[in-house]
Design an enzyme around this catalytic site. Sequence first.
Site, PDB file in Angstrom:
ATOM      1  N   ALA A  62      33.278   0.208  -4.440  1.00 21.23           N
ATOM      2  CA  ALA A  62      33.565  -0.631  -3.271  1.00 21.23           C
ATOM      3  C   ALA A  62      32.828  -0.135  -2.032  1.00 21.23           C
ATOM      4  O   ALA A  62      32.225  -0.934  -1.298  1.00 21.23           O
ATOM      5  CB  ALA A  62      35.067  -0.676  -3.017  1.00 21.23           C
ATOM      6  N   GLU A  63      32.856   1.156  -1.783  1.00 20.57           N
ATOM      7  CA  GLU A  63      32.171   1.678  -0.592  1.00 20.57           C
ATOM      8  C   GLU A  63      30.668   1.500  -0.703  1.00 20.57           C
ATOM      9  O   GLU A  63      29.998   1.183   0.285  1.00 20.57           O
ATOM     10  CB  GLU A  63      32.509   3.149  -0.343  1.00 20.57           C
ATOM     11  N   SER A  64      30.131   1.664  -1.893  1.00 14.95           N
ATOM     12  CA  SER A  64      28.694   1.470  -2.094  1.00 14.95           C
ATOM     13  C   SER A  64      28.288   0.038  -1.773  1.00 14.95           C
ATOM     14  O   SER A  64      27.313  -0.210  -1.060  1.00 14.95           O
ATOM     15  CB  SER A  64      28.304   1.807  -3.540  1.00 14.95           C
TER      16      SER A  64
END
Length: 141
Positions: A62-64
Amino acid sequence: MQLSKEAVLEKANKACKNTLMETLNIEVVDFGADFLVAKMPVNSRVHQPDGLLHGGATAALAESVGSFVSHIFIDTDKFFVRGLEITANHLKSVRDGFVYAKATFLHKGRTTQLLDIRVTDDADNLISICKLSTISLPKNK
């Protein structure tokens, strides 16, 4: 000059070399005017000990994706993007196949951005809902 969809996908996936994204086999697979999608295989490399997808791997996906979509929409010659905060609510477990993360903007400010990231499985079941706050900072200060 506007890059083609194929050029954006190629650039994003090249940027993953020798990073956590490569370690987790995260691949950017789709991109549009206000979203970006990446997929990650679910296998023993991203399992927790009982054979299910690890929440930390989901959060990394998700952060990527959220950071990538923020990065695409800024002038990277002048600014860089950093994550400020991520939250993840895990709703369903996955043992195998792929998970897909789609990031869309809830807020696209000049300095801060807020992204909604939905993680789904191969059958389009909602696995996790994540929120990511990012900040765009000037490079030469």
